[in-house]
Design a protein around this motif. Structure first.
Motif, mmCIF file in Angstrom:
data_model
loop_
_atom_site.group_PDB
_atom_site.id
_atom_site.type_symbol
_atom_site.label_atom_id
_atom_site.label_comp_id
_atom_site.label_asym_id
_atom_site.label_seq_id
_atom_site.Cartn_x
_atom_site.Cartn_y
_atom_site.Cartn_z
ATOM 1 N N ALA A 158 0.815 -1.218 0.000
ATOM 2 C CA ALA A 158 0.000 0.000 0.000
ATOM 3 C C ALA A 158 0.846 1.263 0.000
ATOM 4 C CB ALA A 158 -0.938 -0.001 1.209
ATOM 5 N N TRP A 159 2.104 1.162 0.466
ATOM 6 C CA TRP A 159 2.979 2.329 0.471
ATOM 7 C C TRP A 159 3.257 2.822 -0.943
ATOM 8 C CZ3 TRP A 159 3.072 4.491 4.946
ATOM 9 C CH2 TRP A 159 3.020 3.725 6.105
ATOM 10 N N GLY A 160 3.091 1.962 -1.944
ATOM 11 C CA GLY A 160 3.276 2.372 -3.334
ATOM 12 C C GLY A 160 2.162 3.283 -3.823
ATOM 13 N N GLY A 161 1.064 3.338 -3.081
ATOM 14 C CA GLY A 161 -0.068 4.189 -3.440
ATOM 15 C C GLY A 161 -1.091 3.462 -4.295
ATOM 16 N N SER A 162 -2.315 3.973 -4.275
ATOM 17 C CA SER A 162 -3.396 3.315 -5.016
ATOM 18 C C SER A 162 -3.247 3.455 -6.526
ATOM 19 C CB SER A 162 -4.760 3.837 -4.556
ATOM 20 O OG SER A 162 -4.838 5.232 -4.759
ATOM 21 N N ASP A 163 -2.455 4.402 -6.988
ATOM 22 C CA ASP A 163 -2.212 4.546 -8.426
ATOM 23 C C ASP A 163 -1.189 3.541 -8.934
ATOM 24 O OD1 ASP A 163 -3.988 6.648 -8.567
ATOM 25 O OD2 ASP A 163 -2.438 8.192 -8.391
ATOM 26 N N CYS A 164 -0.490 2.883 -8.036
ATOM 27 C CA CYS A 164 0.541 1.929 -8.420
ATOM 28 C C CYS A 164 -0.114 0.629 -8.887
ATOM 29 C CB CYS A 164 1.474 1.648 -7.241
ATOM 30 S SG CYS A 164 2.792 0.508 -7.669
ATOM 31 N N VAL A 165 0.124 0.256 -10.133
ATOM 32 C CA VAL A 165 -0.462 -0.972 -10.684
ATOM 33 C C VAL A 165 0.593 -2.026 -11.008
ATOM 34 C CG1 VAL A 165 -2.539 0.176 -11.553
ATOM 35 C CG2 VAL A 165 -0.513 -0.004 -13.016
ATOM 36 N N ASN A 166 1.856 -1.756 -10.677
ATOM 37 C CA ASN A 166 2.921 -2.710 -10.932
ATOM 38 C C ASN A 166 2.676 -3.998 -10.141
ATOM 39 O OD1 ASN A 166 5.470 -3.898 -11.600
ATOM 40 N ND2 ASN A 166 6.167 -3.277 -9.571
ATOM 41 N N ASP A 167 2.605 -5.118 -10.846
ATOM 42 C CA ASP A 167 2.432 -6.404 -10.166
ATOM 43 C C ASP A 167 3.577 -7.371 -10.496
ATOM 44 O OD1 ASP A 167 1.788 -7.103 -12.776
ATOM 45 O OD2 ASP A 167 -0.269 -7.686 -12.328
ATOM 46 N N GLN A 168 4.698 -6.817 -10.957
ATOM 47 C CA GLN A 168 5.851 -7.642 -11.323
ATOM 48 C C GLN A 168 6.984 -7.449 -10.323
ATOM 49 O OE1 GLN A 168 5.741 -9.776 -14.061
ATOM 50 N NE2 GLN A 168 3.609 -9.089 -14.140
ATOM 51 N N PRO A 169 7.413 -8.524 -9.649
ATOM 52 C CA PRO A 169 8.554 -8.387 -8.742
ATOM 53 C C PRO A 169 9.774 -7.891 -9.519
ATOM 54 C CG PRO A 169 7.572 -10.589 -8.608
ATOM 55 C CD PRO A 169 6.934 -9.885 -9.759
ATOM 56 N N ASP A 170 10.532 -6.973 -8.923
ATOM 57 C CA ASP A 170 11.715 -6.470 -9.617
ATOM 58 C C ASP A 170 12.873 -7.464 -9.468
ATOM 59 O OD1 ASP A 170 12.899 -6.021 -7.109
ATOM 60 O OD2 ASP A 170 12.917 -3.835 -7.309
ATOM 61 N N VAL A 171 14.006 -7.132 -10.051
ATOM 62 C CA VAL A 171 15.173 -8.019 -10.059
ATOM 63 C C VAL A 171 15.599 -8.398 -8.636
ATOM 64 C CG1 VAL A 171 17.620 -8.148 -10.688
ATOM 65 C CG2 VAL A 171 15.975 -7.191 -12.295
#
Length: 183
Positions: free
Chosen positions: A141-154
Motif C-alpha cells: 500500500a505504500w506504493g499508493g493506489s495509483d501503483c499498478v505494478n504487479d511484477q517483482p523487480d530483479v
C-alpha cells in the motif's frame, strides 16, 4: 497428472540415492520447489490469484506454485471486515500458511498486485514500508493506489531465489513473528 509425475520422479531420485546410483551434477537442483496452493476460498480474487501464481512462477523458475482443487498447505481466502481493507498473511513456514484478501482492498488497489504482494510474504519477503517505490511489489500500500505494478523487480526475484536456494518449503521465514510481520 503433473503432481503424479512429480511424485514419481521424486520416488525415482530417492530410490537412486538409496541404491547409490548417482545423478548428473545439478540434476536435482534443476527441478523447481513445488508449492501446492488452493484457491477454493479465493472468491472474487480467484482470477487475480491465478495471475499472481503465473507471475511468481515466471519470475522465479526455481519455485512452482501449483494450484490444486483440494485443501493445500497454502490457502488463499477472500474475506470482508468492517474497515474494508487489510489483506495479510499468516505464515506457517515458507510456502505454507494462509493469504487473506480483504474485499475492500480490490476497490483501492490492483487485485493482482495485492495477491503478488501477499504471496511475496509467503515466499519469504517482508514489507518495505513508508517511502518504498511503486517499482517494488513489496512496497504494498505504500506504493499508493495509483501503483499498478504487479511484477517483482530483479532484487525481489533474487531474494526469493536465494532464500529457496538455502531453504526448503516449510522452513521458518526469518522475519515472520518479528516487528516486520506482514500486512
Amino acid at each position: 497428472m503433473a503432481r503424479a509425475l512429480n511424485l514419481l520422479s521424486t520416488a525415482v531420485l530417492t530410490s537412486g540415492a538409496l541404491l547409490g546410483v548417482s545423478t548428473p551434477a545439478g540434476a536435482a537442483d534443476s527441478a523447481p520447489e513445488v508449492i501446492p496452493i488452493d484457491l477454493m476460498l479465493a472468491g472474487s480474487y480467484t482470477d487475480a490469484a491465478r495471475e499472481a501464481i503465473e507471475i511468481w512462477n515466471t519470475a522465479v523458475p526455481s519455485i512452482k506454485l501449483v494450484e490444486q482443487d483440494t485443501p493445500a498447505p497454502l490457502r488463499v481466502m477472500e474475506y470482508k471486515t468492517a474497515r474494508g481493507v487489510q489483506s495479510h498473511v499468516n505464515i506457517k513456514g515458507a510456502g505454507r500458511g494462509w493469504v487473506y484478501l480483504e474485499v475492500g482492498d480490490a476497490q483501492l488497489y490492483k487485485p493482482s498486485r495485492i495477491v503478488v504482494h501477499e504471496l511475496g510474504h509467503i515466499l519469504s519477503l517482508p514489507d518495505l514500508g513508508p517511502g518504498s517505490p511503486c517499482s517494488k511489489v513489496m512496497s504494498g500500500a505504500w506504493g499508493g493506489s495509483d501503483c499498478v505494478n504487479d511484477q517483482p523487480d530483479v532484487a525481489e526475484r533474487a531474494a526469493v531465489r536465494n532464500f529457496f536456494a538455502t531453504n526448503n518449503v516449510g522452513d521458518k521465514v526469518p522475519w515472520w513473528g518479528s516487528a516486520l510481520a506482514a500486512r
